[in-house]
Design a protein around this motif. Structure first.
Motif, PDB file in Angstrom:
ATOM      1  N   CYS A  50      34.985 -48.231  -0.640  1.00 30.43           N
ATOM      2  CA  CYS A  50      35.716 -47.048  -1.099  1.00 30.43           C
ATOM      3  C   CYS A  50      35.088 -45.812  -0.470  1.00 30.43           C
ATOM      4  CB  CYS A  50      35.691 -46.941  -2.625  1.00 30.43           C
ATOM      5  SG  CYS A  50      36.581 -48.307  -3.434  1.00 30.43           S
ATOM      6  N   ARG A  51      35.940 -44.857  -0.104  1.00 34.66           N
ATOM      7  CA  ARG A  51      35.488 -43.641   0.572  1.00 34.66           C
ATOM      8  C   ARG A  51      36.054 -42.415  -0.142  1.00 34.66           C
ATOM      9  NH1 ARG A  51      34.011 -43.460   5.905  1.00 34.66           N
ATOM     10  NH2 ARG A  51      35.455 -41.752   6.310  1.00 34.66           N
ATOM     11  N   TRP A  52      35.244 -41.358  -0.175  1.00 37.25           N
ATOM     12  CA  TRP A  52      35.697 -40.079  -0.732  1.00 37.25           C
ATOM     13  C   TRP A  52      34.862 -38.968  -0.115  1.00 37.25           C
ATOM     14  CZ3 TRP A  52      31.854 -37.556  -3.585  1.00 37.25           C
ATOM     15  CH2 TRP A  52      30.787 -38.359  -3.996  1.00 37.25           C
ATOM     16  N   SER A  53      35.455 -37.785  -0.098  1.00 39.12           N
ATOM     17  CA  SER A  53      34.789 -36.640   0.529  1.00 39.12           C
ATOM     18  C   SER A  53      34.564 -35.542  -0.500  1.00 39.12           C
ATOM     19  CB  SER A  53      35.644 -36.099   1.685  1.00 39.12           C
ATOM     20  OG  SER A  53      35.077 -34.908   2.193  1.00 39.12           O
ATOM     21  N   PRO A  54      33.327 -34.997  -0.559  1.00 40.78           N
ATOM     22  CA  PRO A  54      33.051 -33.902  -1.495  1.00 40.78           C
ATOM     23  C   PRO A  54      33.563 -32.556  -1.002  1.00 40.78           C
ATOM     24  CG  PRO A  54      31.075 -34.418  -0.267  1.00 40.78           C
ATOM     25  CD  PRO A  54      32.125 -35.412   0.171  1.00 40.78           C
ATOM     26  N   SER A  55      34.020 -32.498   0.236  1.00 40.06           N
ATOM     27  CA  SER A  55      34.461 -31.210   0.792  1.00 40.06           C
ATOM     28  C   SER A  55      35.727 -30.697   0.130  1.00 40.06           C
ATOM     29  CB  SER A  55      34.697 -31.358   2.299  1.00 40.06           C
ATOM     30  OG  SER A  55      35.703 -32.322   2.557  1.00 40.06           O
ATOM     31  N   ALA A  56      36.413 -31.590  -0.627  1.00 41.11           N
ATOM     32  CA  ALA A  56      37.660 -31.162  -1.261  1.00 41.11           C
ATOM     33  C   ALA A  56      37.413 -30.254  -2.456  1.00 41.11           C
ATOM     34  CB  ALA A  56      38.460 -32.396  -1.697  1.00 41.11           C
ATOM     35  N   ILE A  57      36.187 -30.202  -2.977  1.00 40.46           N
ATOM     36  CA  ILE A  57      35.914 -29.386  -4.156  1.00 40.46           C
ATOM     37  C   ILE A  57      34.920 -28.293  -3.809  1.00 40.46           C
ATOM     38  CG2 ILE A  57      36.338 -31.345  -5.671  1.00 40.46           C
ATOM     39  CD1 ILE A  57      33.287 -31.432  -6.106  1.00 40.46           C
ATOM     40  N   GLN A  58      34.902 -27.287  -4.661  1.00 40.43           N
ATOM     41  CA  GLN A  58      33.970 -26.175  -4.479  1.00 40.43           C
ATOM     42  C   GLN A  58      32.554 -26.629  -4.823  1.00 40.43           C
ATOM     43  OE1 GLN A  58      34.906 -22.792  -6.917  1.00 40.43           O
ATOM     44  NE2 GLN A  58      32.813 -22.068  -6.895  1.00 40.43           N
ATOM     45  N   SER A  59      31.617 -26.301  -3.941  1.00 42.60           N
ATOM     46  CA  SER A  59      30.229 -26.685  -4.170  1.00 42.60           C
ATOM     47  C   SER A  59      29.625 -25.834  -5.277  1.00 42.60           C
ATOM     48  CB  SER A  59      29.426 -26.524  -2.876  1.00 42.60           C
ATOM     49  OG  SER A  59      28.074 -26.813  -3.096  1.00 42.60           O
ATOM     50  N   LEU A  60      29.004 -26.468  -6.247  1.00 42.85           N
ATOM     51  CA  LEU A  60      28.371 -25.784  -7.368  1.00 42.85           C
ATOM     52  C   LEU A  60      26.885 -26.085  -7.330  1.00 42.85           C
ATOM     53  CD1 LEU A  60      28.950 -24.031  -9.852  1.00 42.85           C
ATOM     54  CD2 LEU A  60      29.179 -26.115 -11.176  1.00 42.85           C
ATOM     55  N   ALA A  61      26.078 -25.025  -7.211  1.00 39.68           N
ATOM     56  CA  ALA A  61      24.628 -25.206  -7.091  1.00 39.68           C
ATOM     57  C   ALA A  61      24.090 -25.956  -8.307  1.00 39.68           C
ATOM     58  CB  ALA A  61      23.951 -23.853  -6.955  1.00 39.68           C
ATOM     59  N   GLY A  62      23.218 -26.908  -8.044  1.00 36.51           N
ATOM     60  CA  GLY A  62      22.601 -27.671  -9.118  1.00 36.51           C
ATOM     61  C   GLY A  62      23.418 -28.845  -9.591  1.00 36.51           C
ATOM     62  N   SER A  63      24.555 -29.104  -8.960  1.00 31.76           N
ATOM     63  CA  SER A  63      25.407 -30.213  -9.388  1.00 31.76           C
ATOM     64  C   SER A  63      25.233 -31.400  -8.454  1.00 31.76           C
ATOM     65  CB  SER A  63      26.884 -29.788  -9.416  1.00 31.76           C
ATOM     66  OG  SER A  63      27.325 -29.451  -8.114  1.00 31.76           O
TER      67      SER A  63
END
Length: 912
Positions: A457-470
């Motif tokens: 399974c593949r997914w990309s975190p670039s689709a969401i806004q980066s939140l510091a500390g998450s």
């Protein structure tokens, strides 16, 4: 006088002690059963000289041998011995002491001693006998929370210590089995001894190591205390280490305002113990309205305090103890003070997903006065006033604002949140609440390999806004069979390790897999503010299979049929019916692919028409489930066709003859010339040429020419028919040109006129007129060559219906050319029409030429000069290369190997 008083007191103590030893309620029993049980609280060890008597203290009428003792002796002892506590400092070191344990909770005192025969016995008396005279110590014993060390703490309570002599304390102990029932004390040799650590203020600590496996055993101990030469032996003590565990003080004491506006006091236990703890929380509140103190017992690691107001101060401490059974309270944690702000937001920060609804509450304090909730207004980023329709009054002091259907927060510089302000009607406090809204729509795609052993399974975190500390984590739940119609997040889930790839995607591998199980998965965004989950998706491994590519792919041009045939073998897995996709194209660096679909799962081959049967084709095949589920496989390994002859040549080559006469010998030699057969006509190669002869006298015979393109033979008959056949690996050409050489027909003249008009240096227009004839005209042969030179004759075959023809070649303006037009009949070759120059005075044909190309009228001197240079250039060129027609304009010249042709011509000249 003082010595007399002490002597009198000593005699009194001795008499009283003898009286105690003869009381009828004194009983002797096993020392082990009467060992003092160590309690969770402090207890005392008291000792007095063994030769002290107190018989004068007995009430009147009661002798020292009486079997009854009136309870009134307690008051007597307390009165008479109130001032006798200081005599111990003058006792001799040879005096032995009787000691007992007692506590504030239990006034009974157990005395351990030896009788006349040296046997140990325990006597129970009231502790008041020892409280006013003798030596006293406070003792507390506990098991450390790490469950490895048993500690006894001893504190001296002497009013006048023994002239500062050294204090030495030893603890003697033995670990007994829990169920052991020994009638006597263990032998002295079985006790282990530890020396206790004593400080200058006469406080000592004794450490006894206890194995983990023996926490439930009985620990039997007694103390040996030496001070100033006097030795004190305590009665035996007993304890189960697991029952007197003293936890360490709780750690991480923390206070915060909850999302509901309460004060949450939380903490954590320092280590894990094999039992549940209870906690005692004491706190005090200091606010503008009231001051209160509270002390509560809880089992959780937190406590909520309601009705918190702005500007309040809280002091908190916590300690812990075993919940069930015995145990010892830990020390209190360090005091923690917490002060609430003038504006309280609850929650102070919210992390939520786009599309959700959330609410903030606030209490506003302004100059020691809490603002009414009806006078509170809300602002967003101090730039946008929130409509009052979104306000709600919870009570007199708490205001609430609700944000419906939120959009994702747009970052503003370093700020990744929206600031929500609670204000009164006149001003806003600088404090604000933080709102984080994230779009959590993350696409998860899964793929099962062709062996059906794992799912990736593949997914990309670039689709969401980066939140510091998450941090992001894939979680999943596997159902036993298939997926539900609407996937939902299951309360029981497991995390999955995913690894970042170079393309920015995370890959998670499930292995082994259950093909028909439903894997519901989602991405969880973990943050200190909370966690968010992406919309769940449910995947069945059997539905996302990417098959292995087809194997044994072969490609060939079928013989005699002339189709591109592709064959393959389907992969073993999956067992579902498969569809196939073929792509093919001419081999090269950039293949222009054509596609073909095969939907019949039983087929393992396909035949496709292709325009060029003699080219090399590249072919690849891939497959996918016929029901549309899953993915296309990778393309198979490329297969290439091999150029072979697929049919007999379509036709034989076009050819012409050159006749040369030898008048002396009265012979005619005929040389046949033909153009090499193109691969589209030869299908796909020519191995040799065969000339077929036919005469009325000699009949028919064949002459193999090999791969040459000319043949010379002697013409002796009146009529001689020839035909040139092209031979490849399959056979001879089926359609061939036939040429009959007839002496009688060579005199037939049907071409009345022939004109040649130059358009430019590369094109000449030829036109002619014919007279009626009874012969069957098949086509014309046009010859041209440069006069006055031994140049090669060039020729063209022209259809019989044509009356005007454009000849494209490289014509030199200053040269003279000879043009000959031969009519070709079925019966033979007719008489040619020959002209030796271009026609210049026919305006009509000149006008026709202007319809196609603009011809220069005036040739300047510069052009003449260029023409001269061109002649010189061409003459030099003729030494190395013959004139080559333009293949784009002359159809007969397309595909000719002129270099080979030149070599053949030179060989012919040399042979002549």
């Amino acid at each position: 006088m003082f010595q007399a008083r002490c002597s009198s007191l000593k005699m009194i103590c001795q008499k009283f002690c003898v009286a105690l030893l003869h009381w009828e309620f004194i009983y002797v029993t096993t020392a082990f059963n009467l060992a003092y049980p160590i309690t969770p609280w402090k207890f005392k060890l008291s000792c007095m000289p063994s030769n002290t008597t107190y018989d004068f203290l007995f009430p009147p009428g009661i002798s020292k041998n009486t079997s009854n003792l009136n309870g009134r002796y307690e008051a007597v002892v307390e009165t008479k011995l109130n001032s006798s506590g200081n005599y111990l400092s003058n006792l001799s070191s040879r005096i032995t002491f009787h000691c007992c344990f007692w506590s504030e909770e239990d006034k009974n005192c157990s005395v351990y001693a030896d009788d006349i025969e040296g046997k140990a016995f325990v006597t129970t008396v009231n502790s008041l006998v020892f409280q006013q005279t003798g030596a006293h110590w406070n003792i507390q014993c506990w098991m450390k929370e790490d469950l490895k060390l048993f500690i006894c703490y001893i504190e001296s309570l002497f009013k006048n210590p023994f002239k500062n002599y050294d204090l030495t304390v030893h603890l003697l102990y033995v670990l007994l089995d829990l169920l052991e029932e020994s009638p006597l004390l263990p032998e002295k040799g079985s006790f282990q001894i530890v020396q206790c650590n004593c400080s200058f203020n006469e406080c000592c600590e004794c450490h006894v190591p206890v194995p983990t496996a023996k926490l439930n055993n009985t620990l039997l101990m007694y103390l040996k205390i030496t001070s100033g030469g006097v030795i004190f032996h305590s009665p035996p003590m007993s304890a189960q280490p697991i029952n007197v565990v003293k936890p360490d003080p709780p750690l991480g004491l923390h206070m915060e305002i909850t999302d509901t506006g309460s004060l949450k006091i939380s903490w954590s236990s320092p280590t894990l113990v094999p039992f549940q703890l209870q906690y005692q929380v004491k706190y005090s509140e200091n606010s503008t309205k009231n001051m209160k103190k509270a002390d509560e017992i809880v089992t959780a690691t937190s406590l909520l305090v309601d009705s918190v107001l702005p500007g309040s101060s809280y002091d908190v401490q916590v300690r812990s103890k075993r919940l069930d059974g015995l145990g010892i309270w830990s020390d209190w944690s360090t005091l923690l003070t917490f002060t609430t702000q003038d504006v309280i937001y609850f929650p102070p920060k919210i992390l939520t997903a786009a599309g959700s609804n959330i609410s903030f509450h606030c209490i506003y304090k302004n100059e020691k006065k809490i603002v009414s909730s009806k006078k509170i207004v809300w602002w967003l980023n101090l730039a946008e006033k929130i409509p009052q329709s979104q306000y709600d009054v919870v009570d007199d002091h708490i205001s609430k604002v609700t944000f419906p259907n939120l959009n994702a927060t747009k970052p503003r510089g370093k700020f990744t949140y929206d600031a929500v302000y609670c204000c009164n009607e006149q001003e806003c406090h600088h404090r604000y609440a933080e709102l984080y809204v994230i779009d959590v729509n993350i696409n998860i795609s899964c793929e099962t390999d062709g062996y059906l052993t794992k799912m990736t399974c593949r997914w990309s975190p670039s689709a969401i806004q980066s939140l510091a500390g998450s941090n992001l984590q894939l979680r999943y739940h596997r159902s036993s069979l298939y997926c539900s119609d609407v996937p939902s997040i299951h309360p029981v889930s497991e995390p999955k390790d995913c690894h970042l790839q170079r393309d920015g995607f995370y890959e998670c591998i499930f292995q082994p897999i259950f093909l028909l199980s439903g894997y519901t998965m989602w991405i969880r965004i973990n943050h200190t503010l909370g966690s968010l989950d992406s919309p769940p998706v449910c995947v069945i491994p059997d539905s996302v299979v990417k098959p292995l590519p087809p194997s044994s792919v072969k490609a060939e041009i079928t013989v005699k049929i002339g189709l591109l045939k592709i064959s393959w073998e389907k992969p073993v897995f999956p067992e579902n019916n498969l569809q196939f996709q073929i792509r093919y194209g001419l081999s090269g660096k950039q293949v222009q692919w054509k596609m073909f679909e095969v939907y019949d799962a039983k087929l393992k081959s396909a035949s496709l028409p292709v325009p060029d049967l003699c080219a090399v084709y590249t072919v690849q095949v891939r497959c996918k489930r016929l029901d549309g589920l899953g993915y296309w496989s990778n393309w198979s390994t490329p297969a290439h066709t091999v150029v072979v002859d697929v049919k007999v040549p379509i036709r034989g080559p076009e050819f012409w003859r050159i006749i040369s006469e030898d008048t002396t010998k009265k012979e005619r030699n005929v040389t046949l010339l033909w153009k090499p057969l193109m691969k589209n006509d030869s299908l796909c190669s020519v191995r040799r040429y065969v000339v077929k002869h036919h005469t009325s006298h000699n009949g028919t015979w064949l002459e193999d020419v090999g791969n040459h393109t000319k043949l010379t033979f002697l013409w002796t008959e009146q009529a001689h028919s020839v035909m040139v056949l092209a031979i490849n690996s399959i056979g001879a050409s089926s359609a061939n040109f036939n040429l009959t050489l007839s002496r009688s027909i060579s005199k037939v003249n049907i071409v009345q006129s022939l004109s040649a008009y130059p358009l430019n240096s590369s094109c000449v227009i030829l036109s002619w007129m014919l007279s009626p004839s009874d012969y069957n005209l098949m086509y014309f042969i046009l010859e041209w060559k440069i006069l006055n030179e031994d140049s090669e004759i060039k020729w063209l075959r022209i259809p019989s219906s044509v009356k005007k023809y454009y000849v494209h070649d490289h014509f030199i303006p200053i040269e003279k050319y000879q043009f000959s037009l031969y009519p070709i009949f079925t019966e033979g070759v007719g008489k040619p029409k020959i002209i030796n120059s271009f026609t210049q005075d026919d305006e009509k044909h000149q006008h026709d030429a202007d319809l196609y190309v603009i011809v220069p009228i005036i040739i300047s001197s510069s052009i003449l000069l260029l023409g001269t240079l061109s002649v010189l250039h061409q003459r030099m060129k003729k030494l190395f290369w013959e004139d080559v027609p333009n293949p784009k304009n002359c159809s007969w010249a397309q595909g000719l190997n002129f270099q080979k042709k030149m070599l053949d011509t030179k060989e012919g000249r040399l042979s002549q």
